[in-house]
Scaffold this motif. Structure first.
Motif, PDB file in Angstrom:
ATOM      1  N   TYR A  45       0.734  -1.483   0.068  1.00  0.00           N
ATOM      2  CA  TYR A  45      -0.096   0.047  -0.083  1.00  0.00           C
ATOM      3  C   TYR A  45       0.748   1.254  -0.071  1.00  0.00           C
ATOM      4  O   TYR A  45       0.284   2.243  -0.360  1.00  0.00           O
ATOM      5  N   ALA A  46       2.288   1.327   0.574  1.00  0.00           N
ATOM      6  CA  ALA A  46       3.009   2.366   0.297  1.00  0.00           C
ATOM      7  C   ALA A  46       3.226   2.806  -1.230  1.00  0.00           C
ATOM      8  O   ALA A  46       3.722   3.954  -1.259  1.00  0.00           O
TER       9      ALA A  46
ATOM     10  N   GLN B 173       0.791   3.288  -3.159  1.00  0.00           N
ATOM     11  CA  GLN B 173      -0.518   4.048  -3.728  1.00  0.00           C
ATOM     12  C   GLN B 173      -0.478   5.266  -3.086  1.00  0.00           C
ATOM     13  O   GLN B 173       0.430   5.752  -2.432  1.00  0.00           O
ATOM     14  N   ASN B 174      -1.752   6.162  -3.668  1.00  0.00           N
ATOM     15  CA  ASN B 174      -1.661   7.460  -3.000  1.00  0.00           C
ATOM     16  C   ASN B 174      -0.481   8.232  -3.370  1.00  0.00           C
ATOM     17  O   ASN B 174       0.082   9.208  -2.882  1.00  0.00           O
TER      18      ASN B 174
ATOM     19  N   THR C 234       5.603   6.093  -2.421  1.00  0.00           N
ATOM     20  CA  THR C 234       6.646   6.529  -1.254  1.00  0.00           C
ATOM     21  C   THR C 234       7.874   6.381  -1.956  1.00  0.00           C
ATOM     22  O   THR C 234       8.392   5.052  -1.980  1.00  0.00           O
TER      23      THR C 234
ATOM     24  N   ARG D  94       0.687  10.013   6.107  1.00  0.00           N
ATOM     25  CA  ARG D  94       0.482   9.322   4.886  1.00  0.00           C
ATOM     26  C   ARG D  94       1.838   8.836   4.166  1.00  0.00           C
ATOM     27  O   ARG D  94       2.961   9.347   4.191  1.00  0.00           O
ATOM     28  N   ASN D  95       1.742   7.534   3.594  1.00  0.00           N
ATOM     29  CA  ASN D  95       2.788   6.966   2.717  1.00  0.00           C
ATOM     30  C   ASN D  95       4.121   6.725   3.602  1.00  0.00           C
ATOM     31  O   ASN D  95       5.202   7.667   3.575  1.00  0.00           O
TER      32      ASN D  95
ATOM     33  N   GLN E 266      -2.597   6.263   7.017  1.00  0.00           N
ATOM     34  CA  GLN E 266      -2.867   5.453   5.757  1.00  0.00           C
ATOM     35  C   GLN E 266      -1.551   5.192   4.822  1.00  0.00           C
ATOM     36  O   GLN E 266      -0.697   5.970   4.677  1.00  0.00           O
ATOM     37  N   TYR E 267      -1.744   4.103   4.023  1.00  0.00           N
ATOM     38  CA  TYR E 267      -0.655   3.989   3.163  1.00  0.00           C
ATOM     39  C   TYR E 267       0.614   3.489   3.591  1.00  0.00           C
ATOM     40  O   TYR E 267       1.441   4.348   3.414  1.00  0.00           O
TER      41      TYR E 267
ATOM     42  N   PHE F 263      -5.389   0.744   4.856  1.00  0.00           N
ATOM     43  CA  PHE F 263      -4.500   0.569   3.655  1.00  0.00           C
ATOM     44  C   PHE F 263      -2.961   0.356   4.148  1.00  0.00           C
ATOM     45  O   PHE F 263      -2.093   1.198   3.933  1.00  0.00           O
TER      46      PHE F 263
ATOM     47  N   THR G 208       0.267  13.031  -1.709  1.00  0.00           N
ATOM     48  CA  THR G 208      -0.874  12.883  -1.837  1.00  0.00           C
ATOM     49  C   THR G 208      -1.302  12.966  -3.463  1.00  0.00           C
ATOM     50  O   THR G 208      -2.369  12.642  -3.746  1.00  0.00           O
TER      51      THR G 208
ATOM     52  N   GLY H 159      -8.263   1.395  -1.451  1.00  0.00           N
ATOM     53  CA  GLY H 159      -7.550   2.306  -1.408  1.00  0.00           C
ATOM     54  C   GLY H 159      -7.120   3.052  -2.666  1.00  0.00           C
ATOM     55  O   GLY H 159      -6.175   3.936  -2.623  1.00  0.00           O
TER      56      GLY H 159
END
Length: 524
Positions: A41-42, A44-45, A48, A170-171, A200-201, A229, A385, A481
């Motif tokens: 998930y890192a 995504q968004n 990272t 995040r991330n 998240q993420y 996520f 983001t 996610g």
């Protein structure tokens, strides 16, 4: 609800001391070996990348880590901090500056972004000193050991968490880390890897978590459900009482982990959480998956796991074990690609790759270890983001007439922290004069249903007094996610038809405090 079990850690501690006494040699990681790319998930968004492309500095004290953060041109200037030696209370002081917000007695990554911390040379040990990530984005922590962080007794640090994340994080990618304690709450320790208050993420990969009462949690209470996520893969959990992890709300993807001696419970899915649990190896453990210590149930999708000498409790009002056959109670869609090792070889593969000072070795997806893949080389200077594939584009007028049925009417709604006097329900009451505002200038507002709806269009209408305040945004499928669309400005937003139980409108920048009067959702 962890019972005192201090005796469990005596043998492990003795073994560590014995190894040190005979001078066990550890692999050395040179700076040139610091390759690899985030997974799970890192990715995504927006992904990272940490400090990729930024200046590289060396630090041998906690104060030097803080100084490196504070000497940047801004709080988002990319930086890679190579750490060698033992970081402790004696060498970790607060440093001030416009690009940092640090504190004594903890590695403070607060209100910053685009940072990599990586252990090099003979290794990096954070001794009785935790790493605290708060209101931050795009952070990478690799090849470090964090041990014996206490919340009571002396010295204390980071609320007793080895690595703790909270408040709009995040991330984050934590990789090849060793996180360990020497007991449970009675001995002064808390969690090894905790996430709360809208984190998240996150991905935790190729790491060791051991000798602790609590492995970690996602969500601090049954009402703290804005986290999720999170991916856990190729980690070793050993001699842990519970929380591997404890998941309250949100989604976790848990695959190819080796679990040994989970003494009371393992993966604890609660408060509507969803866990995808696949190809893990559980050995000499108890209640490795289920809902425990609460009547607020969570769900799971389990497949390909191996249970080796696993015992189970009988079901009760606050005990819902998944075993012994672990049938799935939900389905979870994963938005990224990944390779699964066969569960039968997970213990061997994880033993070769997991933990600090293992040369950052990874699985090749076929039960063997290999050198890490290349790191990203470009600097991540934009907001973490931002969508990795779609540039923000202006949207149409928020006053355009809709067609079809507004599926938000009669639905539910929630979001991140809200400003006083506003309500989540105001965005689905058919009245643009009533509104929701975040507690700051950014935040999440969501529409949710008890059963999945197929959505391809939303309309965001701003209330009077703040028209034009919304800047950049993302539309997110909360079930997976995945970022469905990114752009800027309120109005009509279209995307590929997607089935989901919750859609999130995330405001990532604004010129003033936004006022979302209506969040309309349509099938077409």
């Amino acid at each position: 609800m962890n019972r005192p079990v201090a005796w469990r850690w005596f043998a492990a501690a003795a073994a560590s001391v014995a190894a040190a006494a005979v001078g066990v040699a550890l692999p050395v990681l040179q700076a040139s070996a610091a390759t690899g790319a985030a997974t799970g998930y890192a990715t995504q968004n927006g992904g990272t990348t940490g400090g990729a492309g930024g200046q590289t500095v060396r630090a041998t004290t906690g104060t030097a880590i803080h100084t490196a953060l504070c000497n940047r041109a801004s709080s988002s200037t990319p930086i890679i901090i190579e750490v060698e030696g033992t970081i402790n209370h004696g060498n970790t002081a607060k440093v001030s500056g416009s690009s940092c917000n640090t504190a004594d007695g903890v590695i403070e990554l607060k209100q910053i972004s685009n940072v990599t911390i990586i252990g090099v040379g003979g290794g990096a040990i954070f001794d009785q000193l935790g790493i605290h990530i708060r209101e931050s984005r795009n952070i990478i922590i690799r090849n470090v050991t964090v041990r014996n962080v206490k919340k009571s007794g002396s010295p204390t640090s980071n609320g007793g968490d080895a690595i703790g994340m909270e408040t709009d994080v995040r991330n984050v990618w934590v990789d090849h880390a060793t996180l360990e304690a020497s007991g449970g709450e009675a001995e002064g320790f808390d969690g090894l890897f905790d996430m709360k208050d809208n984190t998240q993420y996150v991905t935790l990969s190729y790491s060791i978590l051991r000798n602790s009462g609590r492995g970690g949690l996602i969500g601090s209470s049954e009402t703290d459900t804005t986290n999720g996520f999170v991916t856990f893969h190729h980690n070793l959990y050993t001699n842990i009482d519970s929380r591997t992890p404890l998941l309250r709300g949100g989604i976790a993807h848990i695959y190819n982990n080796s679990y040994v001696s989970l003494n009371e419970s393992g993966i604890n899915s609660r408060a509507g959480a969803k866990a995808k649990v696949e190809n893990n190896y559980f050995k000499d453990s108890h209640d490795v998956l289920g809902t425990f210590y609460t009547s607020a149930a969570g769900t799971w999708q389990a497949s390909g796991n191996i249970l080796d000498n696993v015992t189970w409790s009988s079901p009760g009002s606050e005990t819902n074990p998944a075993g012994p056959s672990m049938p799935s109670t939900t389905t979870v869609s994963i938005p990224y690609s990944y390779q699964l090792d066969a569960a039968s070889c997970v213990p061997s593969t994880v033993s070769q790759t997991a933990g600090a000072n293992k040369g950052l070795l990874e699985s090749n997806g076929s039960c063997s270890a290999q050198s890490p893949t290349a790191s990203p080389t470009s600097s991540k200077t934009a907001s973490p983001t931002a969508s990795p594939t779609t540039s923000p584009t202006p949207t149409s007028s928020p006053t355009s007439s809709p067609s079809g049925t507004n599926l938000s009417i009669g639905a539910g709604s929630d979001g991140s922290s809200k400003a006083d006097g506003t309500s989540y329900g105001n965005v689905r009451d058919g009245d643009v004069a009533t509104y929701w505002s975040p507690s700051g200038t950014t935040g999440d507002i969501a529409i949710k249903w008890s059963t999945a709806k197929t959505i391809s269009r939303i309309i965001i209408r701003e209330s009077s007094g703040a028209v034009g305040a919304i800047g950049s945004w993302q539309v997110i499928n909360n079930d997976t996610g995945a970022v469905l669309k990114s752009g800027s400005g309120a109005g009509t937003i279209t995307f590929s038809a997607t089935s989901m139980t919750k859609v999130v409108f995330r405001i990532t920048s604004a010129s003033a405090t936004p006022r979302v009067g209506e969040f309309e959702t349509y099938a077409s």
